[in-house]
Design a protein around this motif. Structure first.
Motif, PDB file in Angstrom:
ATOM      1  N   LEU A 237      -8.024  -3.978  -1.949  1.00 61.15           N
ATOM      2  CA  LEU A 237      -7.503  -4.173  -1.568  1.00 61.15           C
ATOM      3  C   LEU A 237      -8.633  -5.344  -1.031  1.00 61.15           C
ATOM      4  O   LEU A 237     -10.083  -5.085  -0.582  1.00 61.15           O
ATOM      5  CB  LEU A 237      -7.773  -3.309  -0.146  1.00 61.15           C
ATOM      6  CG  LEU A 237      -6.572  -4.467   0.901  1.00 61.15           C
ATOM      7  CD1 LEU A 237      -5.643  -5.002   0.433  1.00 61.15           C
ATOM      8  CD2 LEU A 237      -6.135  -3.447   1.937  1.00 61.15           C
TER       9      LEU A 237
ATOM     10  N   VAL B   1      -8.626   3.295  -1.832  1.00 61.70           N
ATOM     11  CA  VAL B   1      -8.717   2.633  -1.252  1.00 61.70           C
ATOM     12  C   VAL B   1      -9.742   1.306  -1.018  1.00 61.70           C
ATOM     13  O   VAL B   1     -10.213   1.861  -0.048  1.00 61.70           O
ATOM     14  CB  VAL B   1      -7.398   2.143  -0.986  1.00 61.70           C
ATOM     15  CG1 VAL B   1      -7.525   0.388  -0.924  1.00 61.70           C
ATOM     16  CG2 VAL B   1      -6.510   2.799  -0.973  1.00 61.70           C
TER      17      VAL B   1
ATOM     18  N   SER C 180      -2.558   1.451   7.166  1.00 61.12           N
ATOM     19  CA  SER C 180      -1.394   0.885   6.079  1.00 61.12           C
ATOM     20  C   SER C 180      -2.267   2.209   5.262  1.00 61.12           C
ATOM     21  O   SER C 180      -1.538   3.197   4.255  1.00 61.12           O
ATOM     22  CB  SER C 180      -1.294  -0.735   5.408  1.00 61.12           C
ATOM     23  OG  SER C 180      -0.849  -1.486   6.481  1.00 61.12           O
ATOM     24  N   ILE C 181      -3.362   2.147   4.768  1.00 62.54           N
ATOM     25  CA  ILE C 181      -4.278   3.104   4.046  1.00 62.54           C
ATOM     26  C   ILE C 181      -3.928   4.557   4.356  1.00 62.54           C
ATOM     27  O   ILE C 181      -3.146   5.600   3.807  1.00 62.54           O
ATOM     28  CB  ILE C 181      -5.296   2.367   3.711  1.00 62.54           C
ATOM     29  CG1 ILE C 181      -6.161   1.195   2.970  1.00 62.54           C
ATOM     30  CG2 ILE C 181      -6.449   4.007   3.225  1.00 62.54           C
ATOM     31  CD1 ILE C 181      -6.717   1.197   3.114  1.00 62.54           C
TER      32      ILE C 181
ATOM     33  N   VAL D  10       0.197   3.235  -3.345  1.00 60.31           N
ATOM     34  CA  VAL D  10      -1.422   3.935  -2.713  1.00 60.31           C
ATOM     35  C   VAL D  10      -0.773   6.145  -2.485  1.00 60.31           C
ATOM     36  O   VAL D  10       0.794   5.996  -1.688  1.00 60.31           O
ATOM     37  CB  VAL D  10      -1.506   4.028  -1.791  1.00 60.31           C
ATOM     38  CG1 VAL D  10      -2.979   5.128  -1.532  1.00 60.31           C
ATOM     39  CG2 VAL D  10      -2.815   2.089  -2.026  1.00 60.31           C
TER      40      VAL D  10
ATOM     41  N   TYR E  57      -5.346  -3.118   7.675  1.00 56.53           N
ATOM     42  CA  TYR E  57      -5.399  -2.387   6.418  1.00 56.53           C
ATOM     43  C   TYR E  57      -5.609  -1.156   6.614  1.00 56.53           C
ATOM     44  O   TYR E  57      -5.345  -0.305   5.964  1.00 56.53           O
ATOM     45  CB  TYR E  57      -6.462  -3.471   6.017  1.00 56.53           C
ATOM     46  CG  TYR E  57      -6.492  -4.422   5.411  1.00 56.53           C
ATOM     47  CD1 TYR E  57      -5.506  -5.734   5.594  1.00 56.53           C
ATOM     48  CD2 TYR E  57      -8.192  -4.666   5.453  1.00 56.53           C
ATOM     49  CE1 TYR E  57      -5.739  -7.072   4.957  1.00 56.53           C
ATOM     50  CE2 TYR E  57      -7.748  -6.439   4.384  1.00 56.53           C
ATOM     51  CZ  TYR E  57      -6.286  -7.235   4.725  1.00 56.53           C
ATOM     52  OH  TYR E  57      -6.758  -8.469   4.362  1.00 56.53           O
TER      53      TYR E  57
ATOM     54  N   LEU F 243       0.834  -0.999  -0.121  1.00 50.80           N
ATOM     55  CA  LEU F 243      -0.221  -0.246  -0.029  1.00 50.80           C
ATOM     56  C   LEU F 243       0.602   1.384   0.240  1.00 50.80           C
ATOM     57  O   LEU F 243       0.417   2.255  -0.417  1.00 50.80           O
ATOM     58  CB  LEU F 243      -0.965   0.049   1.027  1.00 50.80           C
ATOM     59  CG  LEU F 243      -2.001  -0.788   0.418  1.00 50.80           C
ATOM     60  CD1 LEU F 243      -2.894  -1.340   2.347  1.00 50.80           C
ATOM     61  CD2 LEU F 243      -2.789  -0.936  -0.705  1.00 50.80           C
TER      62      LEU F 243
ATOM     63  N   ARG G 102      -9.875   4.875   2.557  1.00 50.13           N
ATOM     64  CA  ARG G 102     -10.310   3.938   2.544  1.00 50.13           C
ATOM     65  C   ARG G 102     -12.199   4.346   2.225  1.00 50.13           C
ATOM     66  O   ARG G 102     -12.924   4.837   2.679  1.00 50.13           O
ATOM     67  CB  ARG G 102     -10.381   3.612   3.950  1.00 50.13           C
ATOM     68  CG  ARG G 102     -10.466   2.044   4.434  1.00 50.13           C
ATOM     69  CD  ARG G 102      -9.732   0.937   5.809  1.00 50.13           C
ATOM     70  NE  ARG G 102     -10.731   2.430   6.865  1.00 50.13           N
ATOM     71  CZ  ARG G 102     -10.323   3.476   7.513  1.00 50.13           C
ATOM     72  NH1 ARG G 102      -9.289   3.401   7.571  1.00 50.13           N
ATOM     73  NH2 ARG G 102     -10.660   3.688   8.661  1.00 50.13           N
TER      74      ARG G 102
END
Length: 394
Positions: A175, A123, A136-137, A117, A133, A113, A144
């Motif tokens: 994702l 995402v 990390s985003i 990104v 998740y 990511l 998100r």
């Protein structure tokens, strides 16, 4: 005054303002404090195959991996990953340019990511989602966009129309996680084909978390998205040894994909851990070469444990969503007269001597996840039976 820091701005990066200690750490600490059976965090209570453990010992004694291993991973492991994917799924990868070994799947997700990104990118992720998740985003500066799996007919299902509607001109990446933690959903061939068509149509990248690839039940099958038409060149696939071989502390994961995507992930990964788990990489290379009978017996043993826990939860009064994959069971607490998963899980160790995790931590929409809790069944059968008895007695 010299040495003092400004109090005008919080110490924690504002992208992490919504994140604190993970729910897994909190509930595991509660299990230790109360002596409760820990069915919250997803780690086995026994080690994996003895021959794999001995392979790690042998590597240590032979001096293999005790110093920095190669950045992409030791050649033996990269070749074993390629052979495993070819044998299981008919996917062909170049071990030199299309495989990257990581410090577990968690690092693979973060590196992917961060590499792919940029701030402002959207995402799309299936909700509920593993908590790393979201973090990390956030680290990547992305936005998100959750698409919620909703309970229907005894399982959590993806609404493909809702997924399509979530994709906008700002969407960079999908994702995905299948088999899915925490719901146990395994995306079907038709669902994956529709996702592949959408990704190709909208020119999207896809990151797929497939760490539970060998744990599918009741006729479900794991199908890597990279094998669908148009997906090989736009998919980063993530695997891990921890869940398959019951050595979660070794932290050996991997990424496969086309050279451009894997190269981008590698560029970021080298500034995270650089390298990790040297001797364990050699052991995992041997583990991946185990005969098919190992993977089938592992699946059968987890299926038996799933059924022990699912039947125990049903007898205790929960509504149970029997998973088609992973080693987690989601249960609805509303038949017990409860509605707040956080409160229920924090009280459960004292009430019943069992620890679970509230699914709401995996949702942006906390209300959607409020009545659901997750139990892990990757424990010895006698432990699961004792937990079931405690829950029934509650």
């Amino acid at each position: 005054m010299a040495g003092m820091t400004s109090s005008a701005r919080p110490h924690l990066n504002r992208r992490f303002a919504a994140f604190g200690t993970t729910i897994f750490a909190e509930m595991s600490a509660l299990a230790v404090a109360t002596g409760a059976i820990n069915l919250g965090q997803g780690f086995p209570d026994t080690d994996g195959p003895e021959e794999v453990r001995e392979a790690a010992v042998r590597a240590l004694r032979d001096g293999r991996g005790n110093q920095y291993p190669p950045g992409p991973g030791v050649p033996e492991l990269r070749s074993a990953i390629v052979a495993h994917q070819q044998h299981r799924y008919g996917l062909s990868w170049d071990p030199g340019t299309e495989v990257l070994v990581t410090a577990g799947a968690t690092e693979a997700i973060a590196a992917a990511l961060l590499a792919l990104v940029e701030p402002g990118d959207e995402v799309v992720a299936l909700e509920p989602y593993y908590d790393s998740y979201a973090a990390s985003i956030a680290m990547a500066g992305g936005t998100r966009v959750p698409v919620t799996l909703r309970p229907h007919g005894g399982r959590f299902r993806l609404d493909l129309d809702e997924l399509r509607a979530a994709v906008t001109g700002r969407t960079r990446l999908l994702l995905l996680n299948t088999p899915h933690n925490p719901t146990g959903t395994v995306l079907t061939r038709a669902e994956l084909a529709a996702i592949a068509e959408l990704a190709v149509e909208r020119d999207l990248l896809v990151v797929t978390d497939e760490v539970y690839e060998h744990l599918v039940f009741d006729g479900a099958e794991h199908l890597p998205l990279a094998g669908f038409p148009g997906m090989r060149g736009r998919t980063v696939s993530i695997g891990s040894a921890g869940k398959t071989f019951s050595f979660t502390g070794w932290k050996v994961g991997w990424v496969t994909g086309p050279p451009g995507l894997v190269g981008a992930v590698r560029t970021v990964k080298q500034y995270l851990t650089y390298v990790a788990s040297g001797p364990f990489q050699y052991a995992v290379a041997e583990a991946l070469a185990l005969p098919d009978s190992y993977f089938e017996e592992y699946r059968r043993s987890m299926l038996a444990r799933r059924d022990i826990l699912a039947e125990g939860l049903t007898a205790a009064g929960f509504e149970v969503f029997r998973p088609a994959g992973t080693y987690f069971v989601t249960a609805d607490i509303r038949p017990l007269g409860e509605k707040d998963g956080f409160a229920f899980c924090r009280a459960l160790p004292e009430r019943a001597g069992v620890v679970a995790v509230p699914n709401a931590v995996f949702y942006d929409d906390r209300e959607a996840g409020a009545p659901f809790v997750r139990f892990a069944f990757c424990k010895r059968e006698e432990v699961l039976r004792e937990a079931a008895e405690r829950l029934r007695a509650m």
